[in-house]
Enzyme design. Structure first.
Site, PDB file in Angstrom:
ATOM      1  N   GLN A 111      14.814  47.386  10.717  1.00 18.67           N
ATOM      2  CA  GLN A 111      15.970  46.755  11.347  1.00 18.67           C
ATOM      3  C   GLN A 111      17.152  46.858  10.543  1.00 18.67           C
ATOM      4  O   GLN A 111      17.320  46.408   9.391  1.00 18.67           O
ATOM      5  CB  GLN A 111      15.676  45.231  11.806  1.00 18.67           C
ATOM      6  N   SER A 114      21.909  43.793   8.627  1.00 18.44           N
ATOM      7  CA  SER A 114      22.527  43.266   7.603  1.00 18.44           C
ATOM      8  C   SER A 114      23.170  44.497   6.522  1.00 18.44           C
ATOM      9  O   SER A 114      22.621  45.440   6.169  1.00 18.44           O
ATOM     10  CB  SER A 114      21.551  42.273   6.542  1.00 18.44           C
ATOM     11  N   SER A 147      13.677  45.378   5.418  1.00 22.59           N
ATOM     12  CA  SER A 147      12.253  45.356   5.309  1.00 22.59           C
ATOM     13  C   SER A 147      11.667  46.489   5.730  1.00 22.59           C
ATOM     14  O   SER A 147      12.149  47.047   7.101  1.00 22.59           O
ATOM     15  CB  SER A 147      11.683  44.064   5.978  1.00 22.59           C
ATOM     16  N   GLU A 230      13.299  37.634  17.191  1.00 18.21           N
ATOM     17  CA  GLU A 230      12.903  37.768  15.781  1.00 18.21           C
ATOM     18  C   GLU A 230      12.645  36.389  15.375  1.00 18.21           C
ATOM     19  O   GLU A 230      11.618  36.014  14.763  1.00 18.21           O
ATOM     20  CB  GLU A 230      14.239  38.197  14.953  1.00 18.21           C
ATOM     21  N   GLU A 363      20.896  27.492   7.368  1.00 14.31           N
ATOM     22  CA  GLU A 363      22.210  26.883   7.696  1.00 14.31           C
ATOM     23  C   GLU A 363      22.723  27.320   9.065  1.00 14.31           C
ATOM     24  O   GLU A 363      23.307  26.506   9.712  1.00 14.31           O
ATOM     25  CB  GLU A 363      23.189  26.848   6.621  1.00 14.31           C
TER      26      GLU A 363
HETATM   27  C1  LIG Z   1      12.850  38.726   2.668  1.00 16.82           C
HETATM   28  C2  LIG Z   1      14.060  39.237   3.646  1.00 16.82           C
HETATM   29  C3  LIG Z   1      13.962  40.198   4.485  1.00 16.82           C
HETATM   30  C4  LIG Z   1      14.798  40.503   5.344  1.00 16.82           C
HETATM   31  N1  LIG Z   1      14.850  41.657   6.125  1.00 16.82           N
HETATM   32  C5  LIG Z   1      15.886  42.135   6.873  1.00 16.82           C
HETATM   33  C6  LIG Z   1      15.837  43.344   7.754  1.00 16.82           C
HETATM   34  O1  LIG Z   1      14.524  43.907   7.706  1.00 16.82           O
HETATM   35  N2  LIG Z   1      16.746  43.927   8.410  1.00 16.82           N
HETATM   36  C7  LIG Z   1      18.030  43.303   8.099  1.00 16.82           C
HETATM   37  O2  LIG Z   1      18.759  43.855   8.806  1.00 16.82           O
HETATM   38  N3  LIG Z   1      18.341  42.079   7.318  1.00 16.82           N
HETATM   39  C8  LIG Z   1      17.220  41.716   6.727  1.00 16.82           C
HETATM   40  N4  LIG Z   1      17.269  40.512   5.851  1.00 16.82           N
HETATM   41  C9  LIG Z   1      18.778  40.005   5.541  1.00 16.82           C
HETATM   42  C10 LIG Z   1      19.030  38.453   6.263  1.00 16.82           C
HETATM   43  O3  LIG Z   1      19.018  38.531   7.507  1.00 16.82           O
HETATM   44  C11 LIG Z   1      20.244  37.838   5.645  1.00 16.82           C
HETATM   45  O4  LIG Z   1      20.000  37.917   4.240  1.00 16.82           O
HETATM   46  C12 LIG Z   1      20.694  36.736   6.114  1.00 16.82           C
HETATM   47  O5  LIG Z   1      21.063  36.948   7.369  1.00 16.82           O
HETATM   48  C13 LIG Z   1      21.827  36.064   5.434  1.00 16.82           C
HETATM   49  O6  LIG Z   1      22.910  36.762   5.281  1.00 16.82           O
HETATM   50  P1  LIG Z   1      23.443  37.114   3.475  1.00 16.82           P
HETATM   51  O7  LIG Z   1      22.374  37.267   2.634  1.00 16.82           O
HETATM   52  O8  LIG Z   1      24.755  37.999   3.747  1.00 16.82           O
HETATM   53  O9  LIG Z   1      23.933  35.619   3.207  1.00 16.82           O
HETATM   54  P2  LIG Z   1      25.352  35.141   3.553  1.00 16.82           P
HETATM   55  O10 LIG Z   1      25.823  35.340   5.019  1.00 16.82           O
HETATM   56  O11 LIG Z   1      26.500  35.666   2.597  1.00 16.82           O
HETATM   57  O12 LIG Z   1      25.253  33.484   3.254  1.00 16.82           O
HETATM   58  C14 LIG Z   1      25.175  32.978   2.081  1.00 16.82           C
HETATM   59  C15 LIG Z   1      24.930  31.561   2.194  1.00 16.82           C
HETATM   60  O13 LIG Z   1      26.194  30.853   2.919  1.00 16.82           O
HETATM   61  C16 LIG Z   1      25.598  30.135   4.207  1.00 16.82           C
HETATM   62  N5  LIG Z   1      26.470  30.278   5.412  1.00 16.82           N
HETATM   63  C17 LIG Z   1      27.193  31.432   5.588  1.00 16.82           C
HETATM   64  N6  LIG Z   1      28.006  31.225   6.890  1.00 16.82           N
HETATM   65  C18 LIG Z   1      27.719  30.000   7.049  1.00 16.82           C
HETATM   66  C19 LIG Z   1      28.234  28.998   7.904  1.00 16.82           C
HETATM   67  N7  LIG Z   1      29.143  29.461   8.997  1.00 16.82           N
HETATM   68  N8  LIG Z   1      27.743  27.743   7.913  1.00 16.82           N
HETATM   69  C20 LIG Z   1      27.214  27.576   7.016  1.00 16.82           C
HETATM   70  N9  LIG Z   1      26.555  28.080   6.120  1.00 16.82           N
HETATM   71  C21 LIG Z   1      26.732  29.326   6.024  1.00 16.82           C
HETATM   72  C22 LIG Z   1      24.191  30.831   4.415  1.00 16.82           C
HETATM   73  O14 LIG Z   1      23.333  30.092   5.221  1.00 16.82           O
HETATM   74  C23 LIG Z   1      23.624  31.154   2.993  1.00 16.82           C
HETATM   75  O15 LIG Z   1      23.325  30.024   2.623  1.00 16.82           O
HETATM   76  C24 LIG Z   1      16.254  40.229   4.959  1.00 16.82           C
HETATM   77  C25 LIG Z   1      16.349  39.001   4.033  1.00 16.82           C
HETATM   78  C26 LIG Z   1      15.229  38.507   3.398  1.00 16.82           C
HETATM   79  C27 LIG Z   1      15.350  37.470   2.348  1.00 16.82           C
END
Ligand SMILES: Cc1cc2nc3c(=O)[nH]c(=O)nc-3n(C[C@H](O)[C@H](O)[C@H](O)COP(=O)(O)OP(=O)(O)OC[C@H]3O[C@@H](n4cnc5c(N)ncnc54)[C@H](O)[C@@H]3O)c2cc1C
Length: 393
Positions: A111, A114, A147, A230, A363
């Site tokens: 997928q 991100s 992933s 998902e 969150e």
């Molecule tokens: C093990 C693992 C596997 C993954 N696999 C995939 C994959 O296969 N494909 C893919 O596309 N993605 C994948 N991801 C990515 C995952 O979907 C993102 O990490 C996730 O959506 C969070 O985005 P970010 O890391 O950019 O954090 P950010 O969006 O930068 O968030 C940082 C922090 O701020 C908080 N935050 C942000 N906005 C708000 C809001 N409006 N209100 C309250 N809190 C907020 C978040 O909750 C978080 O705690 C994976 C992640 C992990 C850990």
């Protein structure tokens, strides 16, 4: 095969393809062709148009006969996210091409959603796709946390196709061929030492317009189908009572009396009750799913799953004391799946940290529940009507 009764079909399949005599892949292909892969899918696409609940009956009967399964954990993204999206938005030709090898596990999916600047705010994504006169899209950008990208043959991908409209409107949904020479996959090491996910760099990747899912500019809507599925795929899996993590902890509790204290006993009971509540909530989610597509309620299942997994793995490490803290293997590995059951408590404790991030952070899921399930006032969104190219990044 003549009628559409899943039980009769199962018996016919077993008679025509005795599991002890036929090759695993031949059996899986025959099972798909018999409509017994996912019985609620349409005829010709691995299903019989039967009620989803009958799948459990078919699966149990096949397992009792020693039939091989399609290793669902290894192909979870294909099964849980790509397949329902292809079923809903794919053309007949796309469905015919992709669903069978997806289900048999011959083709693994990943997928590509991100990005470094678009995680929770996924609609802010910057990967660009531009259509040329020959009907081929050229894609440039960077994805992250992908992933299984290192084992995937195909990817579901969202990219920006119109930067002049507000961020949710200018996105289109594609299927990307991971063997394209413009796709570069680099491992990202996690807290466990493993690299189960990746950075993916897309440089001049070519995607024929025939590999688009849904209309141009409608990608956000298509992505909602993927994201809702998902959450159910992660948080709504069918587990038996005292199955999964709680089962492993309860087993340690029963077999290692020397570890017990009254205080830990109270906490274990509370976790057991929480696990049972979550299991029954998952059951309700699946019933709701049987009546249609998953809704925003799936966010609750995923949220509860992540919280319980972190509490239980923490509890397990505490229960085992020094033994639980013994994780010290940071060898770089490229696993095909996350194997909680086959690894030690320390590994489970570390890997569970990702549960509250992957598939949408806790969150964000709370925001979804607040706004779309409980109907509370939404977060202020100042960029909703601003063209994407005018947003500050
Ligand atoms: C093990 C693992 C596997 C993954 N696999 C995939 C994959 O296969 N494909 C893919 O596309 N993605 C994948 N991801 C990515 C995952 O979907 C993102 O990490 C996730 O959506 C969070 O985005 P970010 O890391 O950019 O954090 P950010 O969006 O930068 O968030 C940082 C922090 O701020 C908080 N935050 C942000 N906005 C708000 C809001 N409006 N209100 C309250 N809190 C907020 C978040 O909750 C978080 O705690 C994976 C992640 C992990 C850990």
């Amino acid at each position: 095969m003549t009628d559409l009764d899943p039980t009769a079909r199962t018996r016919e399949l077993l008679a025509a393809f005795p599991p002890s005599e036929v090759d695993r892949l031949d059996f899986l292909r025959a099972r798909f062709d018999a409509g017994l892969a996912w019985v609620h899918f349409p005829v010709g696409l691995g299903g019989l148009g039967a009620p989803r609940a009958l799948q459990a009956v078919v699966t149990a009967e096949l397992a009792a006969a020693g039939a091989p399964d399609n290793d669902p954990r290894r192909i979870g993204i294909g099964l849980g996210m790509a397949a329902p999206t292809i079923l809903r938005y794919g053309t007949a030709e796309q469905q015919r091409r992709w669903l069978r090898p997806l289900w048999t596990g011959e083709e693994v999916w990943c997928q590509l959603f991100s990005e470094p600047g678009a995680g929770s705010d996924l609609a802010a994504l910057a990967t660009r796709a531009v259509l040329d006169a020959d009907g081929v899209w050229t894609v440039d950008g960077q994805k992250v946390w992908t992933s299984s990208a290192h084992t995937a043959r195909w990817a579901i991908l969202i990219a920006r196709t119109d930067p002049t409209v507000p961020k949710h409107q200018g996105i289109t949904y594609f299927v990307c061929d991971m063997t394209d020479p413009g796709v570069e996959v680099r491992p990202l090491r996690q807290i466990t030492g493993e690299a189960e996910f990746n950075e993916v760099f897309l440089t001049g990747v070519r995607i024929p317009d025939t590999d688009r899912l849904g209309a141009v500019g409608e990608g956000w809507r298509v992505a909602q189908t993927t994201l809702n599925n998902e959450r159910v795929a992660i948080g709504g899996q069918a587990v038996p009572r005292e199955g999964g993590l709680i089962g492993m902890v309860a087993e340690t509790w029963r077999t290692r009396p020397e570890l017990r204290t009254p205080e830990l006993h109270q906490r274990l009971l509370q976790h057991w009750v929480d696990a049972e509540v979550l299991r029954l909530t998952g059951e309700r989610l699946r019933q709701q799913l049987a009546a249609g597509q998953p809704g925003p309620e799936g966010a609750g299942g995923k949220l509860g799953f992540a919280r319980l997994a972190q509490q239980l793995t923490g509890f397990e490490v505490e229960l085992l004391g020094e033994e639980g803290l013994g994780y010290d293997d940071w060898t770089l590995r490229r696993p095909e799946l996350v194997d909680f059951n086959g690894r030690e408590a320390g590994y489970r404790y570390l890997r569970a940290k990702g549960n509250s991030i992957e598939g949408g952070t806790s969150e964000i899921l709370r925001n979804i529940i607040a706004e779309r399930v409980l109907g509370l006032p939404p977060e202020p969104r100042t960029d909703k009507d601003v063209p994407w190219k005018e947003l500050s990044r």
